[in-house]
Each structure stands twice: as C-alpha cells, then as structure tokens.
Motif scaffolding. Structure first.
Motif, PDB file in Angstrom:
ATOM      1  N   ARG A 127       0.874  -1.172   0.000  1.00 30.41           N
ATOM      2  CA  ARG A 127       0.000   0.000   0.000  1.00 30.41           C
ATOM      3  C   ARG A 127       0.909   1.218   0.000  1.00 30.41           C
ATOM      4  O   ARG A 127       1.871   1.281   0.763  1.00 30.41           O
ATOM      5  CB  ARG A 127      -0.887   0.048   1.246  1.00 30.41           C
ATOM      6  CG  ARG A 127      -1.971  -0.974   1.290  1.00 30.41           C
ATOM      7  CD  ARG A 127      -3.044  -0.806   0.251  1.00 30.41           C
ATOM      8  NE  ARG A 127      -3.775   0.442   0.411  1.00 30.41           N
ATOM      9  CZ  ARG A 127      -4.658   0.893  -0.481  1.00 30.41           C
ATOM     10  NH1 ARG A 127      -4.909   0.224  -1.568  1.00 30.41           N
ATOM     11  NH2 ARG A 127      -5.284   2.011  -0.281  1.00 30.41           N
ATOM     12  N   VAL A 128       0.609   2.178  -0.838  1.00 29.40           N
ATOM     13  CA  VAL A 128       1.415   3.389  -0.958  1.00 29.40           C
ATOM     14  C   VAL A 128       0.532   4.583  -0.638  1.00 29.40           C
ATOM     15  O   VAL A 128      -0.562   4.718  -1.188  1.00 29.40           O
ATOM     16  CB  VAL A 128       2.012   3.513  -2.386  1.00 29.40           C
ATOM     17  CG1 VAL A 128       2.687   4.856  -2.580  1.00 29.40           C
ATOM     18  CG2 VAL A 128       2.986   2.369  -2.649  1.00 29.40           C
ATOM     19  N   PRO A 129       1.001   5.463   0.247  1.00 28.37           N
ATOM     20  CA  PRO A 129       0.206   6.638   0.584  1.00 28.37           C
ATOM     21  C   PRO A 129       0.199   7.664  -0.550  1.00 28.37           C
ATOM     22  O   PRO A 129       1.164   7.815  -1.296  1.00 28.37           O
ATOM     23  CB  PRO A 129       0.893   7.200   1.822  1.00 28.37           C
ATOM     24  CG  PRO A 129       2.276   6.665   1.786  1.00 28.37           C
ATOM     25  CD  PRO A 129       2.218   5.365   1.046  1.00 28.37           C
ATOM     26  N   LEU A 130      -0.929   8.361  -0.646  1.00 26.65           N
ATOM     27  CA  LEU A 130      -1.118   9.461  -1.583  1.00 26.65           C
ATOM     28  C   LEU A 130      -1.301  10.727  -0.760  1.00 26.65           C
ATOM     29  O   LEU A 130      -2.134  10.755   0.152  1.00 26.65           O
ATOM     30  CB  LEU A 130      -2.346   9.202  -2.457  1.00 26.65           C
ATOM     31  CG  LEU A 130      -2.825  10.326  -3.371  1.00 26.65           C
ATOM     32  CD1 LEU A 130      -1.742  10.714  -4.377  1.00 26.65           C
ATOM     33  CD2 LEU A 130      -4.110   9.903  -4.090  1.00 26.65           C
ATOM     34  N   VAL A 131      -0.501  11.745  -1.051  1.00 28.87           N
ATOM     35  CA  VAL A 131      -0.600  13.037  -0.360  1.00 28.87           C
ATOM     36  C   VAL A 131      -1.105  14.057  -1.362  1.00 28.87           C
ATOM     37  O   VAL A 131      -0.468  14.297  -2.390  1.00 28.87           O
ATOM     38  CB  VAL A 131       0.763  13.480   0.218  1.00 28.87           C
ATOM     39  CG1 VAL A 131       0.650  14.852   0.857  1.00 28.87           C
ATOM     40  CG2 VAL A 131       1.275  12.453   1.222  1.00 28.87           C
ATOM     41  N   LEU A 132      -2.274  14.623  -1.073  1.00 23.98           N
ATOM     42  CA  LEU A 132      -2.860  15.645  -1.936  1.00 23.98           C
ATOM     43  C   LEU A 132      -2.454  17.016  -1.433  1.00 23.98           C
ATOM     44  O   LEU A 132      -2.669  17.340  -0.263  1.00 23.98           O
ATOM     45  CB  LEU A 132      -4.386  15.526  -1.930  1.00 23.98           C
ATOM     46  CG  LEU A 132      -4.955  14.178  -2.367  1.00 23.98           C
ATOM     47  CD1 LEU A 132      -6.466  14.171  -2.207  1.00 23.98           C
ATOM     48  CD2 LEU A 132      -4.549  13.847  -3.796  1.00 23.98           C
ATOM     49  N   THR A 133      -1.844  17.806  -2.311  1.00 24.63           N
ATOM     50  CA  THR A 133      -1.488  19.177  -1.980  1.00 24.63           C
ATOM     51  C   THR A 133      -2.288  20.085  -2.890  1.00 24.63           C
ATOM     52  O   THR A 133      -2.544  19.747  -4.049  1.00 24.63           O
ATOM     53  CB  THR A 133       0.016  19.442  -2.182  1.00 24.63           C
ATOM     54  OG1 THR A 133       0.315  19.365  -3.573  1.00 24.63           O
ATOM     55  CG2 THR A 133       0.861  18.458  -1.406  1.00 24.63           C
ATOM     56  N   SER A 134      -2.697  21.220  -2.370  1.00 26.41           N
ATOM     57  CA  SER A 134      -3.463  22.120  -3.218  1.00 26.41           C
ATOM     58  C   SER A 134      -3.736  23.419  -2.506  1.00 26.41           C
ATOM     59  O   SER A 134      -3.718  23.484  -1.278  1.00 26.41           O
ATOM     60  CB  SER A 134      -4.799  21.473  -3.607  1.00 26.41           C
ATOM     61  OG  SER A 134      -5.530  22.334  -4.448  1.00 26.41           O
ATOM     62  N   GLY A 135      -4.002  24.426  -3.306  1.00 29.84           N
ATOM     63  CA  GLY A 135      -4.471  25.696  -2.784  1.00 29.84           C
ATOM     64  C   GLY A 135      -5.981  25.722  -2.658  1.00 29.84           C
ATOM     65  O   GLY A 135      -6.565  26.765  -2.378  1.00 29.84           O
ATOM     66  N   LEU A 136      -6.630  24.572  -2.870  1.00 33.62           N
ATOM     67  CA  LEU A 136      -8.076  24.477  -2.660  1.00 33.62           C
ATOM     68  C   LEU A 136      -8.397  24.812  -1.207  1.00 33.62           C
ATOM     69  O   LEU A 136      -7.526  24.726  -0.336  1.00 33.62           O
ATOM     70  CB  LEU A 136      -8.570  23.050  -2.944  1.00 33.62           C
ATOM     71  CG  LEU A 136      -8.544  22.534  -4.366  1.00 33.62           C
ATOM     72  CD1 LEU A 136      -8.871  21.043  -4.387  1.00 33.62           C
ATOM     73  CD2 LEU A 136      -9.527  23.297  -5.230  1.00 33.62           C
ATOM     74  N   ASP A 137      -9.616  25.102  -0.938  1.00 34.26           N
ATOM     75  CA  ASP A 137     -10.064  25.308   0.435  1.00 34.26           C
ATOM     76  C   ASP A 137      -9.616  24.102   1.270  1.00 34.26           C
ATOM     77  O   ASP A 137      -9.854  22.955   0.874  1.00 34.26           O
ATOM     78  CB  ASP A 137     -11.593  25.433   0.459  1.00 34.26           C
ATOM     79  CG  ASP A 137     -12.132  25.521   1.861  1.00 34.26           C
ATOM     80  OD1 ASP A 137     -12.475  24.460   2.420  1.00 34.26           O
ATOM     81  OD2 ASP A 137     -12.204  26.641   2.390  1.00 34.26           O
ATOM     82  N   PRO A 138      -8.924  24.340   2.403  1.00 31.14           N
ATOM     83  CA  PRO A 138      -8.423  23.219   3.212  1.00 31.14           C
ATOM     84  C   PRO A 138      -9.503  22.217   3.621  1.00 31.14           C
ATOM     85  O   PRO A 138      -9.239  21.011   3.663  1.00 31.14           O
ATOM     86  CB  PRO A 138      -7.804  23.904   4.437  1.00 31.14           C
ATOM     87  CG  PRO A 138      -7.422  25.255   3.937  1.00 31.14           C
ATOM     88  CD  PRO A 138      -8.494  25.636   2.942  1.00 31.14           C
ATOM     89  N   GLY A 139     -10.708  22.698   3.904  1.00 27.18           N
ATOM     90  CA  GLY A 139     -11.796  21.792   4.267  1.00 27.18           C
ATOM     91  C   GLY A 139     -12.180  20.875   3.118  1.00 27.18           C
ATOM     92  O   GLY A 139     -12.446  19.680   3.317  1.00 27.18           O
ATOM     93  N   LEU A 140     -12.199  21.418   1.913  1.00 27.91           N
ATOM     94  CA  LEU A 140     -12.498  20.621   0.724  1.00 27.91           C
ATOM     95  C   LEU A 140     -11.398  19.589   0.482  1.00 27.91           C
ATOM     96  O   LEU A 140     -11.672  18.419   0.218  1.00 27.91           O
ATOM     97  CB  LEU A 140     -12.655  21.526  -0.504  1.00 27.91           C
ATOM     98  CG  LEU A 140     -12.893  20.833  -1.834  1.00 27.91           C
ATOM     99  CD1 LEU A 140     -14.178  20.022  -1.816  1.00 27.91           C
ATOM    100  CD2 LEU A 140     -12.917  21.858  -2.962  1.00 27.91           C
TER     101      LEU A 140
END
Length: 129
Positions: free
Chosen positions: A81-94
């Motif tokens: 199992r490999v972790p996925l890290v989502l980074t973004s300037g989207l609203d942190p709650g979203l």
C-alpha cells in the motif's frame, strides 16, 4: 532512500518539495496526472504527492480518485500500500474532505513548509527522518 512521485505543475512548489524531502526521498517530478499514471504503469513509488490544481483537467475529487485507482493498481502488482498526499491551494476543508474519502490518502494544504511536508511524508511512509 524513498522514491517520491510528485505531480506538480509549478516549478517553485516542485523545488520546495525537492528541498523538503532532501535526504529522505528521491523526487521524480511529472507535471500532469496523465504523466503520473504513466509512471505508475511501470513503477511503484514509496509515496505519491499530487497538486490537484494545474495537474488535471476536471473536478478535484474525480482527479484524486483516478490517481488513487491507478496507484492501487500499481500497488497490487507488488502487494504493498502506498500513501497518496494531496497538496493544493483548494479550500483546506475541501481538500481534507477529498483526502478523507479515499483510503491511504492525506491532505497537505498549500502553503506548507518543508518541515511540515517532511514530517508528513515520514509519518505516512513509516520512515524516521
């Protein structure tokens, strides 16, 4: 040393990730999710980091789900199992909501510090920096 696959279209953010993970992970950068899926057809990294803005056309939830599926298919070949890290300037709650809806997926809202990035990658991969 870990192998981190980074999908990031911005050169400055990519440099921040490379600097933040120096000595912990070798960072392989692609600029689109399509390129990331191509890498996953032939390689299984230790962690995948993905900017949800700029790397994919369409809705962030669909993009994240498509990438998680491609990653899970790659992982099935070697039974890990490999972790996925989502980074973004989207609203942190979203961003947290999207990450929370997918198994082994974590949110890292932008802007983030190299220290925060490094700590999260170390935690989700189980590696002591």
């Amino acid at each position: 040393m870990l192998h981190a696959l980074l999908a990031e279209d911005d050169d400055g953010h990519a440099a921040l990730v490379v600097d933040g993970l120096a000595g912990l992970a070798w960072v392989q950068r692609v600029t689109t999710l399509a390129e990331a899926r191509e890498v996953l057809r032939v390689a299984v990294p230790d962690v995948v980091l993905c900017d949800l803005r700029g790397t994919a056309a369409g809705e962030p939830l669909i993009a994240a789900t498509d990438l998680r599926i491609a990653l899970d298919n790659a992982c099935a070949r070697v039974r890990v199992r490999v972790p996925l890290v989502l980074t973004s300037g989207l609203d942190p709650g979203l961003l947290e909501g999207i990450a929370g809806s997918l198994v082994d997926t974590h949110a890292l809202p932008k802007p983030f510090s190299p220290k925060t990035l490094r700590a999260l990658v170390a935690r989700v991969t189980g590696v002591t920096p």
